[in-house]
Write a protein that holds these residues in place. Structure first.
Motif, mmCIF file in Angstrom:
data_model
loop_
_atom_site.group_PDB
_atom_site.id
_atom_site.type_symbol
_atom_site.label_atom_id
_atom_site.label_comp_id
_atom_site.label_asym_id
_atom_site.label_seq_id
_atom_site.Cartn_x
_atom_site.Cartn_y
_atom_site.Cartn_z
ATOM 1 N N VAL A 1 0.821 -1.345 -0.128
ATOM 2 C CA VAL A 1 -0.021 -0.096 0.041
ATOM 3 C C VAL A 1 0.877 0.967 0.019
ATOM 4 C CG1 VAL A 1 -1.732 1.296 1.233
ATOM 5 C CG2 VAL A 1 -1.907 -1.304 1.240
ATOM 6 N N THR A 2 1.997 1.112 0.819
ATOM 7 C CA THR A 2 2.980 2.510 0.709
ATOM 8 C C THR A 2 3.583 2.575 -0.700
ATOM 9 O OG1 THR A 2 3.504 2.054 3.295
ATOM 10 C CG2 THR A 2 5.143 3.150 1.887
ATOM 11 N N ALA A 3 4.022 1.321 -1.185
ATOM 12 C CA ALA A 3 4.477 1.647 -2.730
ATOM 13 C C ALA A 3 3.482 2.375 -3.470
ATOM 14 C CB ALA A 3 4.908 0.312 -2.958
ATOM 15 N N ALA A 4 2.260 1.856 -3.338
ATOM 16 C CA ALA A 4 1.109 2.294 -4.343
ATOM 17 C C ALA A 4 1.012 3.805 -4.260
ATOM 18 C CB ALA A 4 -0.144 1.643 -4.338
ATOM 19 N N ILE A 5 0.873 4.274 -2.935
ATOM 20 C CA ILE A 5 0.670 5.615 -2.474
ATOM 21 C C ILE A 5 1.937 6.622 -2.892
ATOM 22 C CG2 ILE A 5 0.651 7.327 -0.740
ATOM 23 C CD1 ILE A 5 -0.882 5.331 0.918
ATOM 24 N N LEU A 6 3.070 6.034 -2.911
ATOM 25 C CA LEU A 6 4.233 6.938 -3.148
ATOM 26 C C LEU A 6 4.722 6.915 -4.574
ATOM 27 C CD1 LEU A 6 6.878 6.095 -0.204
ATOM 28 C CD2 LEU A 6 5.227 7.817 -0.228
ATOM 29 N N ALA A 7 3.976 5.976 -5.230
ATOM 30 C CA ALA A 7 4.173 5.946 -6.766
ATOM 31 C C ALA A 7 3.341 7.014 -7.271
ATOM 32 C CB ALA A 7 3.653 4.702 -7.274
ATOM 33 N N VAL A 8 2.627 7.562 -6.714
ATOM 34 C CA VAL A 8 1.649 8.631 -7.122
ATOM 35 C C VAL A 8 2.122 10.269 -6.379
ATOM 36 C CG1 VAL A 8 -0.760 9.704 -7.245
ATOM 37 C CG2 VAL A 8 -0.168 7.482 -7.503
ATOM 38 N N GLU A 9 2.615 9.991 -5.001
ATOM 39 C CA GLU A 9 2.869 11.162 -4.007
ATOM 40 C C GLU A 9 4.053 11.543 -3.669
ATOM 41 O OE1 GLU A 9 0.094 13.092 -3.996
ATOM 42 O OE2 GLU A 9 -1.635 11.649 -4.702
ATOM 43 N N SER A 10 5.119 10.561 -4.193
ATOM 44 C CA SER A 10 6.464 10.973 -3.701
ATOM 45 C C SER A 10 6.843 12.223 -3.698
ATOM 46 C CB SER A 10 7.388 9.977 -4.533
ATOM 47 O OG SER A 10 7.235 10.252 -5.762
ATOM 48 N N PRO A 11 6.346 13.241 -4.649
ATOM 49 C CA PRO A 11 6.929 14.567 -4.624
ATOM 50 C C PRO A 11 6.740 15.406 -3.410
ATOM 51 C CG PRO A 11 6.245 13.993 -6.714
ATOM 52 C CD PRO A 11 5.801 12.863 -5.819
ATOM 53 N N TYR A 12 5.802 14.883 -2.753
ATOM 54 C CA TYR A 12 5.149 15.622 -1.458
ATOM 55 C C TYR A 12 5.513 14.791 -0.366
ATOM 56 C CZ TYR A 12 2.862 17.382 -5.503
ATOM 57 O OH TYR A 12 2.435 17.768 -6.700
ATOM 58 N N PHE A 13 5.773 13.632 -0.310
ATOM 59 C CA PHE A 13 6.308 12.786 1.033
ATOM 60 C C PHE A 13 7.637 13.246 1.614
ATOM 61 C CE2 PHE A 13 8.233 9.038 2.654
ATOM 62 C CZ PHE A 13 7.606 8.394 3.587
ATOM 63 N N PHE A 14 7.784 13.126 2.663
ATOM 64 C CA PHE A 14 9.023 13.578 3.317
ATOM 65 C C PHE A 14 9.269 12.734 4.767
ATOM 66 C CE2 PHE A 14 5.848 16.370 5.744
ATOM 67 C CZ PHE A 14 6.353 16.394 6.969
ATOM 68 N N GLY A 15 8.558 11.734 5.343
ATOM 69 C CA GLY A 15 9.045 10.800 6.281
ATOM 70 C C GLY A 15 7.749 9.888 6.872
ATOM 71 N N PHE A 16 8.138 8.908 7.604
ATOM 72 C CA PHE A 16 7.172 8.019 8.207
ATOM 73 C C PHE A 16 6.999 8.412 9.820
ATOM 74 C CE2 PHE A 16 8.936 5.390 4.815
ATOM 75 C CZ PHE A 16 7.728 4.981 4.088
ATOM 76 N N GLY A 17 5.898 8.146 10.190
ATOM 77 C CA GLY A 17 5.894 8.077 11.554
ATOM 78 C C GLY A 17 4.999 9.260 12.550
ATOM 79 N N ASP A 18 4.430 9.058 13.441
ATOM 80 C CA ASP A 18 3.515 9.935 13.889
ATOM 81 C C ASP A 18 4.173 11.293 14.376
ATOM 82 O OD1 ASP A 18 1.133 8.482 13.434
ATOM 83 O OD2 ASP A 18 1.313 7.502 15.353
ATOM 84 N N LYS A 19 5.532 11.119 14.886
ATOM 85 C CA LYS A 19 6.384 12.180 15.384
ATOM 86 C C LYS A 19 7.252 12.734 14.362
ATOM 87 C CE LYS A 19 6.071 10.065 19.990
ATOM 88 N NZ LYS A 19 6.926 9.691 21.213
ATOM 89 N N CYS A 20 6.988 12.153 13.148
ATOM 90 C CA CYS A 20 8.036 12.821 11.958
ATOM 91 C C CYS A 20 7.651 14.392 11.830
ATOM 92 C CB CYS A 20 7.974 11.973 10.760
ATOM 93 S SG CYS A 20 8.738 12.577 9.490
#
Length: 415
Positions: A239-258
């Motif tokens: 699921v993560t891979a599917a999301i980042l395939a579309v949204e990677s330019p806006y992604f910056f990290g994992f975790g609730d405290k990130c």
């Protein structure tokens, strides 16, 4: 089972403060398969608190009362809760001694009412506060479970995670397996982000994807239900891979405290790079944000606040002809601010902020017009123009400017 959340605070009722604790608690409970269909907010008033607790007891067997545990006269939550339950208050002598020692060490006069912060519900047990003074309470009687927590968000979060959540898991764990992962994004409207994520993950079952908007980012949580750990992790990865395939330019990290600034400092540290800043409309906010991260001293040597054009010229050495020809709100000025700051402190990166925080226009540019500059040792400077909504207000424009500047640095550090 059902829970109920009672938030206490006159400032919440009047809309002077946003209630961040209720949503956080609701999400925490939901992840444990505990629903909180009723959530109420009452003033710092004994009658209202007692009535809210009595009403909640008709609907829920798990009740949270949040806020109003300070030492002042309007902090009546604990006393009111005791009245509603027909019990009293007990002083934790060891905690009271610790409070007195803390005040002594800080050389602050302590008032007699500070003893309120060392009290908990009689018949229950105290809940440790990792980052504050006031104890919480954990109370059980006749099938009722009631938890009292303080209102300041930092204290609330720490107590929920360290003092309350382990007890809830032990007592109310349903055995249902819920595996989660949180992804953090910046720069995409929530509706568009979630619509694209929904389309990208439509093929998957046994999971949900939800979003939570925070001031500086959007958190997206993937929940996977009732699968063995290995299968759950595999599904989370897909699921993560599917999301980042579309949204990677806006992604910056994992975790609730990130946080984006935390990720930037982490990358700078790993690459043994340094950063500085030259700020106009943000007035030092970028530098303050970097310094809020533990270990920032390894990557941040200092910076410049050059609010006026004359300060840009004197402190940074900006060519007056650039400002005269293009204005302070321009790509050319942003680029020079970034490069000159980097050169003067011999840093690997220089980040600049110039623009219009509002509410008035500047140089014919409307509020929300911002230019960012990023200089990197040995490479040409980059600039980026932002058109932030004027209705957000001056402070939010400044906050978002810092976040988008950090995003530029984050992408450069990723290579």
């Amino acid at each position: 089972m059902d829970a109920e959340i009672i938030s206490v605070g006159t400032e919440l009722v009047l809309g002077q403060v946003t209630n961040a604790n209720g949503p956080l608690l609701a999400r925490t409970l939901s992840a444990m398969d505990i629903k909180a269909p009723h959530q109420v907010t009452v003033m710092d008033d004994q009658e209202q608190i007692v009535a809210a607790i009595n009403s909640a007891r008709q609907r829920a067997s798990l009740i949270f009362v949040c806020g109003g545990l300070g030492p002042t006269t309007d902090d009546v939550t604990l006393k009111s809760t005791a009245i509603a339950l027909g019990t009293g208050l007990t002083t934790d002598d060891q905690h009271w001694e610790w409070i007195k020692e803390t005040f002594k060490a800080r050389r602050i006069k302590m008032l007699p009412d500070n003893i309120q912060q060392a009290r908990y519900l009689t018949g229950g047990s105290p809940l440790a506060n990792p980052v504050g003074l006031a104890l919480g309470s954990w109370y059980e009687h006749d099938g009722l479970q009631l938890v009292v927590l303080p209102g300041p968000p930092a204290e609330f979060r720490a107590m929920l995670e360290e003092s309350v959540k382990p007890r809830l898991v032990a007592k109310y764990g349903t055995g249902r397996r819920i595996s989660s992962r949180t992804l953090n994004f910046l720069g995409r409207p929530e509706t568009q982000l979630m619509a694209e994520i929904e389309a990208a993950t439509a093929q998957f079952s046994d999971m949900t994807v939800t979003s939570y908007v925070q001031p500086s980012q959007i958190q997206v949580r993937i929940n996977v239900y009732d699968l063995p750990l290995a299968q759950a992790n595999d599904l989370l990865e897909k699921v993560t891979a599917a999301i980042l395939a579309v949204e990677s330019p806006y992604f910056f990290g994992f975790g609730d405290k990130c946080t984006l600034v935390g990720e930037v400092v982490k990358l700078l540290t790993a690459q043994r790079k340094t950063i500085t800043g030259a700020e106009s409309l943000t007035g030092g906010l970028f530098q303050s944000t970097v310094c809020s991260v533990p270990g920032a001293s390894a990557v941040f040597r200092g910076g410049f606040v050059t609010y006026a054009a004359s300060a840009k010229e004197r402190l940074l050495g900006i060519d007056p002809a650039v400002i005269a020809g293009h204005g302070v709100v321009s790509a050319q000025t942003a680029a020079q601010m970034a490069e000159k700051s980097r050169e003067r402190l011999d840093a690997d990166f220089g980040l600049s902020f110039t623009g219009v925080a509002g509410p008035d226009d500047l140089e014919g540019q409307p509020a929300g017009t911002v230019w960012l500059g990023l200089a990197r040792r040995g490479q040409p400077s980059q600039t980026r123009e932002l058109h932030l909504a004027a209705y957000l207000g001056r402070q939010e424009i400044r906050n978002l400017s810092v976040q988008y500047g950090l995003q530029m640095a984050f992408r450069a550090l990723q290579g």
